[in-house]
Design an enzyme around this catalytic site. Structure first.
Site: not given
Length: 461
Positions: A304, A315, A329
């Site tokens: 999460s 990224d 999740k």
């Protein structure tokens, strides 16, 4: 911090990223829209009539008298349980427990758990708690509490039995796949003081361990970084951000922690059921690490909010992500108060990394896969992830987890046994490998500059 219901017409919404019903998280308090009944159509009215028929038959003919509140609460629980593993109804006890968790201190064992086939399954133990010291590990099943079978209890009921006054004893039976006999463990409950951030210095590197994204995690992280620099008398050669077995917490804190290491760019976006229901979160100028190398450690228990941080730094090319594939999740839960003492915990959105990836089911794949060789039963113990939960949300882009897990050839760097590592004084192989990696970069190497921002859609919400 105890959150209270917000009553303004358009409150600022704080979302919680839930790992499971008993995982650490906090409240996203949004009043239920009174206009929701406008969506009720003739078909809905017919279904409600069908429900009332069943309700009245049970009231009239069940073998024992049953009160209305028991039947209605059971119906509510069944309705929410049919959605996904993270939605649920919080009665007075559950709501109070949730608020206690957000305070960051309670009496218990230090476990994040979920329910599977009527049995409590461990998602992750919290470091330096009775559960972790007793050797409980992710994927273990808890079948008995104080010699009594807990099969058939709700997750909240089982968790309530494990919590209790600090200093009191509790016996639990743990079943681990791959072991012939259950483990009978006797533990003593403690105050679980969830300090979200711990720090230490190893080999001129600052090691920052975030155990949960509870309130003030970002503030505590900044304070920990200052403490590392003060301890060294200079800036460290790099940083290790340890998010292993971190089950998540507040979205705001995940954004804040990511922003600590970023100069610019998107951190995460959340997208609801409607096409235009998109909210994006961006970094503000100011990388507190000043471009120093960063390694993020993750494992199958990193979920999460942990995956938001790892995905954002990966990224944006700001950190090397190392370890094992994360839990997977990728959904956001909001706590919607019904009364002063009850609420709904409802999945309201999916979240996406800056490049548009959803981690739902697939998780974050590390840049460098490093197994935890210092764990003696690492290879034989099964991994447990979001995709193993019943009724989990399906990734909109189907993920073939078998391909992610497939390993064609053994890596010659990772052949040492736990005994070999202990003989060399290595207690945590993943951390050791991360420190060695930063060491190879060298103190005089150029700082890691953040890459150009990931291309974003023209629309910003």
């Amino acid at each position: 911090m105890t959150a209270t219901p917000k009553t303004s017409a358009s409150p600022k919404r704080r979302f919680a990223l839930w790992q499971g019903a008993a995982a650490l998280s906090t409240l996203a308090l949004v009043p239920l829209a009174t206009g929701a009944m406008a969506a009720v159509d003739s078909k809905t009215t017919g279904e409600i009539s069908r429900f009332m028929d069943v309700f009245l038959e049970v009231k009239s003919n069940y073998v024992e008298p049953v009160d209305d509140s028991t039947l209605i609460e059971g119906a509510i629980n069944g309705m929410l349980a049919s959605l996904d593993p993270h939605s649920g109804y919080l009665d007075a006890s559950g709501y109070s427990t949730l608020r206690t968790q957000t305070d960051g201190e309670y009496g218990g064992l230090g476990l994040s758990v979920t329910m599977e086939d009527g049995v409590v399954k461990v998602i992750a133990p919290t470091a330096d708690t009775p559960a972790s010291r007793a050797g409980i590990k992710a994927g273990d099943y808890i079948t008995h509490i104080n010699k009594e079978l807990i099969f058939g209890l709700t997750l909240d009921e089982a968790v309530e039995q494990m919590r209790g006054r600090p200093g009191t004893k509790i016996d639990i039976t743990v079943v681990r796949e791959g072991q012939d006999k259950p483990m009978e463990l006797s533990l003593t409950r403690e105050i679980i003081d969830l300090k979200p951030v711990k720090w230490e210095v190893k080999d001129d590197v600052g090691v920052l361990t975030i155990s949960s994204f509870s309130a003030d995690a970002t503030r505590d992280l900044k304070a920990a970084m200052l403490s590392v620099e003060k301890s060294l008398g200079h800036k460290p050669r790099g940083w290790v951000l340890d998010l292993r077995s971190n089950p998540g917490g507040l979205l705001d804190e995940a954004v804040g922690v990511s922003d600590v290491f970023l100069e610019r760019g998107e951190i995460v976006s959340q997208r609801g059921r409607r096409k235009g229901d998109i909210e994006r979160y961006f970094a503000e100028p100011g990388d507190l690490a000043k471009g120093a190398p960063v390694i993020v450690l993750i494992d199958a228990g990193s979920a999460s909010a942990s995956e938001i941080v790892a995905g954002a730094l990966q990224d944006q090319h700001r950190a090397v992500v190392m370890g094992e594939r994360s839990f997977g999740k990728g959904s956001v839960q909001t706590v919607l108060p019904l009364t002063d003492t009850t609420a709904l915990r409802l999945t309201t959105a999916r979240y996406f990394t800056p490049s548009g990836r959803s981690v739902q089911e697939g998780g974050i794949d590390p840049d460098i896969r490093v197994p935890q060789l210092s764990d003696p039963d690492y290879a034989s113990r099964p991994k447990f992830r979001e995709s193993d939960l019943r009724r989990h949300l399906v990734n909109e882009k189907k993920v073939d987890n078998s391909l992610i897990e497939k390993d064609e050839k053994p890596d010659p760097r990772f052949t040492a046994t736990a005994a070999d590592l202990r003989a060399k004084g290595i207690e945590d192989f993943q951390l050791h490998y991360a420190l060695e990696t930063i060491g190879r970069i060298g103190a005089t190497a150029p700082r890691m500059a953040q890459a150009k921002p990931v291309a974003k859609p023209a629309r910003r919400n």
